[in-house]
Design an enzyme around this catalytic site. Sequence first.
Site, PDB file in Angstrom:
ATOM      1  N   HIS A 149      -5.966  -5.579  10.913  1.00 34.08           N
ATOM      2  CA  HIS A 149      -5.650  -4.503  11.377  1.00 34.08           C
ATOM      3  C   HIS A 149      -4.625  -4.769  12.821  1.00 34.08           C
ATOM      4  O   HIS A 149      -4.065  -3.915  13.249  1.00 34.08           O
ATOM      5  CB  HIS A 149      -6.158  -3.145  10.895  1.00 34.08           C
ATOM      6  N   LYS A 152       0.625  -0.483  -0.577  1.00 39.69           N
ATOM      7  CA  LYS A 152       0.022   0.279   0.036  1.00 39.69           C
ATOM      8  C   LYS A 152       0.905   0.734   0.388  1.00 39.69           C
ATOM      9  O   LYS A 152       0.135   1.760  -0.747  1.00 39.69           O
ATOM     10  CB  LYS A 152      -1.267   0.176   0.674  1.00 39.69           C
ATOM     11  N   TYR A 198      -0.507   6.832  15.283  1.00 40.12           N
ATOM     12  CA  TYR A 198      -1.041   5.755  16.165  1.00 40.12           C
ATOM     13  C   TYR A 198      -0.404   5.860  17.674  1.00 40.12           C
ATOM     14  O   TYR A 198      -0.539   5.056  18.884  1.00 40.12           O
ATOM     15  CB  TYR A 198       0.133   4.306  15.567  1.00 40.12           C
ATOM     16  N   HIS A 251       4.652   4.298   6.894  1.00 44.88           N
ATOM     17  CA  HIS A 251       4.741   4.775   6.510  1.00 44.88           C
ATOM     18  C   HIS A 251       5.469   5.693   5.712  1.00 44.88           C
ATOM     19  O   HIS A 251       6.648   5.944   6.004  1.00 44.88           O
ATOM     20  CB  HIS A 251       3.731   5.539   8.058  1.00 44.88           C
ATOM     21  N   ARG A 264      -1.323  -5.579  13.436  1.00 43.89           N
ATOM     22  CA  ARG A 264      -0.514  -4.434  12.935  1.00 43.89           C
ATOM     23  C   ARG A 264      -0.508  -3.019  14.149  1.00 43.89           C
ATOM     24  O   ARG A 264       0.792  -1.960  14.278  1.00 43.89           O
ATOM     25  CB  ARG A 264      -0.263  -2.957  11.473  1.00 43.89           C
TER      26      ARG A 264
END
Length: 338
Positions: free
Chosen positions: A286, A194, A321, A312, A289
């Site tokens: 998810h 992604k 986060y 990221h 993660r």
Amino acid sequence: MLPVPFALNPALPANAVEIAARAKGYAEQAQAENTRTAYASDWAIFEAWCAAHGVQSLPADPGTVLAFLVDTAGTLTVSTQRRRLAAIKSRLRAFGVTLDTAAEPFRSVWKGIRRAHGRPPVKKAPLMPMQLRRALGAVPPGLAGVRDRALLLVGFAGGLRRNELAQLEVLARPGADWVEDGPDGLTVHLARSKGDQEGEGQVIGIPPGVHRSTCPVRAWRAWLDVSGINAGPAFRSIDRHGRMGEDPLCAHSIALIVKRAAIAGELANGATQADAEAAAKKFAGHSLRRGLATSAARNKAPGHLIQKQLRHRKYDTTAGYIEEAQLHDENAASYAGL
């Protein structure tokens, strides 16, 4: 289908048709497959709406698109409407049509829809180390249990997305995501992800765990040893008779394994079946993660290391986060002397 992205020029070589067809293919590849699939579905919905209301979809004018958004406001989430608007703009742009959404009244009405119906995104809960340990301790014995232990620990330690977990293979192959086992731990090689849409490749290190029972490296090796897998997909389907298939698990199956493990962990902690199932609704693929990011942040791991493991592109994403994980630890009110 998208149009050929440029008009054929008589001065082009004899294989101009082939070149144009290839250019069309590359134009379609400009978006990720999941995006293309979602946009195609959104455009089909918009086309059907236009047909039902007797208006033209291609080209669509701003008034038609705005009417579509108003008609579906409140029944769809704003995030879904935003994606459908992006899909419509993308489709029109492919045919040389620019949809002006900055002019009035489009701008004000669309802003009003977002203000009236905007809601915070629903985020899945992180699966924290203590919950993970309980879940691992409650995983049933057998081939599926060994697989699930490896999947949960590798997914957690690697900060992997569920589709990345599903696509892992055990040997290097052009274009494949695979896991390399070395003396210092595991190395996950991702051909595309992604955060890497152009396929430059990403590498993730997974070191051995401090505790034998939660070591992702030991769990990975145990799974390959028991399953006998030496090529192809790493995590495969296993039926109720313990027979392993050849095909990889899908991303949805990864989420179900996480939920099932969470239920087992809650039951082992004394919860009723109903309470365990209710608690497990907070978790999904998810959660592995997010669990790594949250636990690392609470243990004061440097932000750049969390960003590196999660891959990221922008630190702002990682900071989100970290801020959630340290909401009460790094808080101005704690210095007020209350």
